[in-house]
Design a protein around this motif. Structure first.
Motif, PDB file in Angstrom:
ATOM      1  N   SER A  39     -25.185 -20.023 -42.562  1.00 27.62           N
ATOM      2  CA  SER A  39     -23.518 -20.210 -42.755  1.00 27.62           C
ATOM      3  C   SER A  39     -22.782 -20.659 -41.173  1.00 27.62           C
ATOM      4  O   SER A  39     -22.874 -20.213 -40.990  1.00 27.62           O
ATOM      5  N   THR A  40     -21.577 -21.386 -42.463  1.00 27.09           N
ATOM      6  CA  THR A  40     -21.108 -21.854 -41.366  1.00 27.09           C
ATOM      7  C   THR A  40     -19.430 -21.487 -40.892  1.00 27.09           C
ATOM      8  O   THR A  40     -18.554 -21.002 -39.894  1.00 27.09           O
ATOM      9  N   SER A  41     -19.255 -20.058 -42.582  1.00 35.93           N
ATOM     10  CA  SER A  41     -18.210 -19.718 -42.450  1.00 35.93           C
ATOM     11  C   SER A  41     -17.674 -18.149 -41.460  1.00 35.93           C
ATOM     12  O   SER A  41     -18.931 -17.388 -41.658  1.00 35.93           O
ATOM     13  N   LYS A  42     -17.205 -18.127 -40.541  1.00 33.57           N
ATOM     14  CA  LYS A  42     -17.740 -16.545 -39.741  1.00 33.57           C
ATOM     15  C   LYS A  42     -16.946 -15.574 -40.406  1.00 33.57           C
ATOM     16  O   LYS A  42     -18.162 -13.962 -40.148  1.00 33.57           O
ATOM     17  N   SER A  43     -16.143 -15.688 -41.452  1.00 36.23           N
ATOM     18  CA  SER A  43     -15.575 -14.326 -42.315  1.00 36.23           C
ATOM     19  C   SER A  43     -17.240 -14.243 -43.089  1.00 36.23           C
ATOM     20  O   SER A  43     -17.464 -12.629 -43.540  1.00 36.23           O
ATOM     21  N   GLU A  44     -17.876 -14.532 -43.457  1.00 35.30           N
ATOM     22  CA  GLU A  44     -19.149 -14.305 -44.009  1.00 35.30           C
ATOM     23  C   GLU A  44     -20.235 -14.007 -43.282  1.00 35.30           C
ATOM     24  O   GLU A  44     -20.392 -13.114 -44.010  1.00 35.30           O
ATOM     25  N   ASN A  45     -20.027 -14.732 -41.961  1.00 35.98           N
ATOM     26  CA  ASN A  45     -21.358 -14.098 -41.540  1.00 35.98           C
ATOM     27  C   ASN A  45     -21.103 -13.055 -41.200  1.00 35.98           C
ATOM     28  O   ASN A  45     -21.696 -11.772 -40.439  1.00 35.98           O
ATOM     29  N   SER A  46     -19.841 -12.268 -41.001  1.00 31.86           N
ATOM     30  CA  SER A  46     -19.057 -11.403 -40.185  1.00 31.86           C
ATOM     31  C   SER A  46     -19.643  -9.988 -41.446  1.00 31.86           C
ATOM     32  O   SER A  46     -19.831  -9.105 -40.821  1.00 31.86           O
ATOM     33  N   MET A  47     -19.634 -10.114 -42.204  1.00 35.93           N
ATOM     34  CA  MET A  47     -19.974  -9.141 -44.251  1.00 35.93           C
ATOM     35  C   MET A  47     -21.381  -9.308 -43.713  1.00 35.93           C
ATOM     36  O   MET A  47     -21.712  -8.208 -43.664  1.00 35.93           O
ATOM     37  N   LYS A  48     -22.200 -10.142 -43.622  1.00 41.43           N
ATOM     38  CA  LYS A  48     -23.844  -9.728 -43.320  1.00 41.43           C
ATOM     39  C   LYS A  48     -24.143  -9.229 -41.631  1.00 41.43           C
ATOM     40  O   LYS A  48     -24.641  -8.276 -42.628  1.00 41.43           O
ATOM     41  N   LEU A  49     -23.810  -9.284 -41.211  1.00 38.44           N
ATOM     42  CA  LEU A  49     -23.710  -8.415 -39.575  1.00 38.44           C
ATOM     43  C   LEU A  49     -23.133  -7.178 -40.085  1.00 38.44           C
ATOM     44  O   LEU A  49     -23.696  -6.065 -40.242  1.00 38.44           O
ATOM     45  N   LEU A  50     -22.350  -7.165 -40.456  1.00 37.72           N
ATOM     46  CA  LEU A  50     -21.318  -5.740 -40.826  1.00 37.72           C
ATOM     47  C   LEU A  50     -22.902  -4.509 -41.854  1.00 37.72           C
ATOM     48  O   LEU A  50     -22.802  -3.914 -41.888  1.00 37.72           O
ATOM     49  N   TYR A  51     -23.005  -5.746 -42.836  1.00 38.35           N
ATOM     50  CA  TYR A  51     -23.864  -5.236 -43.940  1.00 38.35           C
ATOM     51  C   TYR A  51     -25.702  -4.950 -43.467  1.00 38.35           C
ATOM     52  O   TYR A  51     -26.022  -3.597 -43.474  1.00 38.35           O
ATOM     53  N   GLU A  52     -25.710  -5.300 -42.202  1.00 36.20           N
ATOM     54  CA  GLU A  52     -26.871  -5.209 -41.886  1.00 36.20           C
ATOM     55  C   GLU A  52     -27.247  -3.826 -40.736  1.00 36.20           C
ATOM     56  O   GLU A  52     -27.864  -3.716 -40.813  1.00 36.20           O
ATOM     57  N   LYS A  53     -25.967  -3.916 -40.079  1.00 33.42           N
ATOM     58  CA  LYS A  53     -25.655  -2.756 -39.243  1.00 33.42           C
ATOM     59  C   LYS A  53     -25.564  -1.406 -40.016  1.00 33.42           C
ATOM     60  O   LYS A  53     -25.601  -0.215 -39.609  1.00 33.42           O
ATOM     61  N   CYS A  54     -24.627  -1.710 -41.495  1.00 34.14           N
ATOM     62  CA  CYS A  54     -24.832  -0.518 -41.951  1.00 34.14           C
ATOM     63  C   CYS A  54     -25.811  -0.046 -42.386  1.00 34.14           C
ATOM     64  O   CYS A  54     -25.943   1.145 -42.380  1.00 34.14           O
ATOM     65  N   LYS A  55     -27.052  -1.047 -43.062  1.00 31.60           N
ATOM     66  CA  LYS A  55     -28.499  -0.433 -43.509  1.00 31.60           C
ATOM     67  C   LYS A  55     -29.352   0.467 -42.165  1.00 31.60           C
ATOM     68  O   LYS A  55     -30.211   0.982 -42.887  1.00 31.60           O
ATOM     69  N   GLU A  56     -28.890  -0.363 -40.747  1.00 31.92           N
ATOM     70  CA  GLU A  56     -29.746  -0.147 -40.231  1.00 31.92           C
ATOM     71  C   GLU A  56     -29.257   1.673 -39.401  1.00 31.92           C
ATOM     72  O   GLU A  56     -29.778   2.181 -38.824  1.00 31.92           O
ATOM     73  N   ALA A  57     -28.173   1.705 -39.398  1.00 28.69           N
ATOM     74  CA  ALA A  57     -26.805   2.626 -39.132  1.00 28.69           C
ATOM     75  C   ALA A  57     -27.582   3.973 -40.405  1.00 28.69           C
ATOM     76  O   ALA A  57     -27.526   5.448 -39.566  1.00 28.69           O
ATOM     77  N   LYS A  58     -27.583   4.201 -41.800  1.00 22.48           N
ATOM     78  CA  LYS A  58     -28.043   4.987 -42.773  1.00 22.48           C
ATOM     79  C   LYS A  58     -29.608   6.257 -41.959  1.00 22.48           C
ATOM     80  O   LYS A  58     -29.500   6.617 -42.640  1.00 22.48           O
ATOM     81  N   THR A  59     -29.880   4.840 -41.612  1.00 20.71           N
ATOM     82  CA  THR A  59     -31.605   5.645 -41.037  1.00 20.71           C
ATOM     83  C   THR A  59     -32.048   6.402 -39.299  1.00 20.71           C
ATOM     84  O   THR A  59     -32.447   7.137 -39.481  1.00 20.71           O
ATOM     85  N   ILE A  60     -30.382   6.868 -39.081  1.00 23.74           N
ATOM     86  CA  ILE A  60     -30.339   7.673 -37.756  1.00 23.74           C
ATOM     87  C   ILE A  60     -29.648   8.150 -38.412  1.00 23.74           C
ATOM     88  O   ILE A  60     -28.767   8.896 -39.107  1.00 23.74           O
ATOM     89  N   LYS A  61     -30.073   9.062 -37.247  1.00 22.37           N
ATOM     90  CA  LYS A  61     -29.122  10.819 -36.860  1.00 22.37           C
ATOM     91  C   LYS A  61     -28.201  10.412 -35.975  1.00 22.37           C
ATOM     92  O   LYS A  61     -28.614  10.129 -34.497  1.00 22.37           O
ATOM     93  N   VAL A  62     -27.120  10.974 -36.570  1.00 22.51           N
ATOM     94  CA  VAL A  62     -26.201  10.307 -35.722  1.00 22.51           C
ATOM     95  C   VAL A  62     -26.341  11.343 -34.092  1.00 22.51           C
ATOM     96  O   VAL A  62     -25.713  10.724 -33.971  1.00 22.51           O
TER      97      VAL A  62
END
Length: 634
Positions: A128-151
């Motif tokens: 996508s060339t949309s910055k808002s859409e790419n921001s959503m996708k990156l936040l989603y990806e990092k959220c899924k990664e964060a779920k797997t770590i022990k804080v």
């Protein structure tokens, strides 16, 4: 077997298929139409007090998937064994739990559907060339990664937290040469703002609905839970040996400071600087803990919707919403406004001058339907994202901080009227709201099935979304809204006599709510918390009913199974569907803090005040749904 035999048998099979297909297609429709007769009979037998009226001539039938789903809900959610005059909520919704697995009402179900649609969009590997859409996708990806770590066991995160603490300011427990005389509270607060913080523990910065910056006492003061642990981990993760005694002493001061926050100015002047520094840093650490604590329970698509509501709404609107729905609902708003105006003008107690102001207030209501027009021009929303720079190498924690900082900056642009919508407003929810600036917002998920559909007959849409619209407009005259005029300015416009009468009528509704025997909570409900909602309900059902009675039904399509059903009864039955839900198992103490009444009261308690309901179902005077004492507002 000969070739001729094979052809003959195949031809025979072909003939059978050709004959069978029309039967397969037609049979369900015939059964459905036949079910209409049965449905009508079942529905009529729901009450000994119902009356039926046969149509003088055949009308078109609504056979869209949305209408068939509605038929399923009307027939399957009801409990035919219950007399509507005894318990209309149970009569309309008694078997809802047998057909639904999601806790909550149909709006709660719609919210889950919205989340799944956003999740499906985020899972697509489309560039996508949309910055808002790419921001959503990156936040989603990092959220899924964060779920797997022990804080508390993640070295990178602990180092990142430590770097942010250093940006906030010098920390006494780490700086042996810390000098309290050099402490500057304003500089430390500015450093926290740069990290995206808006709740500082002492106070928080809030943007009001009328675009004013408000500084209020902080909500949800953080507790000491786990703070000692995270502080020790941050120390060890960055090569420092924690001084447990000093940390425990500072934490005790932190707790003492929390208890004394009622008198903020005096407190800041008399509290040692070391305690102030620790309080701000501990509050930051607690916010980090809460940020990660929610992740195991929260779906990452929900995190994206919460942090980036405008971008998420744009995706929903562009991919899943028929924009023509906005025009339809815009017309409904005007119709419901006329219902309110009729109700006001027919009031038996309002002064003529008060009536004029009230009517003008209704006429001047501004509205946002689905989404702001600001979203329409291509690229507009993306241009507002130009200052949000998140990278693939950023952690979830860093991305959240950047988004929070970006949102705070956008809030200031909202205050300066540079953008038309509060960026913190949760606008991708199956909801609607009214603000005292005389502004009505109908959010995008509401403009969709099961709450609304353009293929529904108009009386169905009016029974469901029409009541939603009317309820929100009703807030213009609840005990808070009544103190604002048509321009959204705070002003007492009721005469003293009108104010006194209005108060009496509100107290009637309040007493009725407090004495209501709710099936889940008994006579334990707190009307003072819910008064603005139950008064908006009472205004709303009256205005929506008046609007419904003005409809020309001569050419409206019918609902399968309800051709011979009394149309007024069908209106109330359909209106009740939005409140159907499973048994409420919420803790009583929590329920007493809610601003909304129970769904049971929103049907039985509110409709029992309507003479029109009692007339529709021929309820005997003195029955639960036709009490001798009723509460009316206008």
């Amino acid at each position: 077997m000969s070739k001729i035999e094979i052809i003959s048998k195949n031809s025979f099979v072909t003939v059978i298929i050709i004959l069978a297909v029309p039967i397969i297609v037609i049979l369900p429709l015939v059964l459905l139409l036949e079910a209409g007769k049965i449905g009508g009979e079942v529905s009529e037998n729901c009450s000994n007090h119902s009356t039926s009226s046969a149509s003088p001539k055949p009308k078109p039938m609504c056979l869209t998937p949305e209408c068939i789903t509605l038929v399923h809900q009307l027939l399957n959610f009801q409990d035919p064994s219950v007399d509507p005059c005894e318990n209309f909520y149970q009569a309309a919704c008694g078997k809802y739990n047998e057909h639904n697995v999601i806790d909550g009402s149909r709006t709660a179900q719609k919210q889950q559907i919205v989340k799944r649609l956003i999740r499906d969009f985020l899972h697509k590997n489309q560039s996508s060339t949309s910055k808002s859409e790419n921001s959503m996708k990156l936040l989603y990806e990092k959220c899924k990664e964060a779920k797997t770590i022990k804080v508390l066991g993640n070295q990178n995160l602990l180092q990142e937290i430590f770097m942010n603490i250093q940006k906030i300011g010098s920390w006494p427990v780490l700086d042996e040469n810390w000098d309290g005389k050099k402490f500057n509270l304003n500089e430390m607060l500015l450093s926290l703002i740069r990290l995206g913080v808006s709740n500082f523990g002492f106070f928080e910065i809030i943007i009001s609905s009328d675009a004013f910056v408000e500084i209020k006492p902080a909500r949800n003061f953080p507790t000491r839970e786990n703070l000692s642990d995270i502080i020790s981990k941050v120390f060890l993760g960055n090569g420092f040996q924690p001084n447990i005694t000093a940390i425990e002493n500072d934490l005790r001061e932190y707790e003492n400071l929390q208890r004394e926050l009622k008198s903020l100015e005096r407190l800041i002047q008399t509290t040692p600087n070391r305690s102030l520094v620790n309080y701000l840093i501990f509050n930051y650490l607690k916010s980090v803990m809460l940020e990660y604590k929610r992740l195991p329970e929260e779906q990452c698509e929900g995190v994206v919707i919460d942090f980036l509501p405008r971008a998420s709404t744009r995706v929903f609107v562009q991919n899943f919403l028929d924009k023509e729905n906005r025009k339809y609902v815009a017309g409904m708003i005007e119709d419901v406004k006329m219902g309110f105006i009729d109700m006001i003008q027919e009031s038996t107690w309002l002064n003529e001058e008060s009536k004029k102001v009230a009517v003008q207030k209704v006429k001047n209501i501004k509205s946002m339907i689905g989404y702001p027009d600001f979203f329409e021009p291509p690229g507009t929303l993306d241009r507002s994202f130009k200052d949000l720079n998140i990278e693939q190498t950023d952690s979830y924690h860093t991305i959240v901080r950047k988004i929070q900082k970006f949102t705070n900056e956008q809030c200031m642009e909202f205050v300066a009227s540079e953008i038309p919508l509060d960026p913190r407003q949760p606008i991708l929810h199956a909801n609607a709201f009214y603000q005292n600036t005389n502004f009505l917002a109908i959010l995008a998920p509401v403009l969709d099935d099961p709450i609304f559909d353009t293929t529904f007959p108009r009386y169905v849409n009016l029974a469901v979304i029409g009541n939603v619209l009317a309820h929100e407009i009703g807030h213009a005259f609840d005990h808070t809204g009544i103190n604002y005029d048509d321009a959204g300015q705070q002003r007492i416009w009721l005469t003293p006599e009108d104010s006194e009468e209005y108060g009496k009528r509100l107290r009637c509704l309040l007493r009725q709510h407090d004495e209501y025997d709710d099936p889940d909570f008994g006579r334990n409900l707190n009307g003072s918390k819910t008064l603005h909602e139950i008064s908006a309900d009472r205004f709303g059902v009256e205005a929506a009913w008046r609007t419904f009675k003005k409809l020309d039904l001569s050419n409206e399509s019918e609902i399968v199974g309800f051709q011979n059903f009394n149309i007024d009864q069908l209106y109330f039955r359909t209106a009740a569907l939005i409140w159907c839900r499973q048994r409420d198992t919420t803790d009583l103490q929590y329920a007493l803090q809610r601003e909304h009444p129970t769904n049971n009261f929103r049907v039985n308690g509110i409709y029992a005040n309507m003479p029109q309901f009692a007339e529709t179902f021929n309820c005997p005077l003195g029955s639960p749904m036709n009490p001798k004492k009723k509460c009316d507002l206008f």
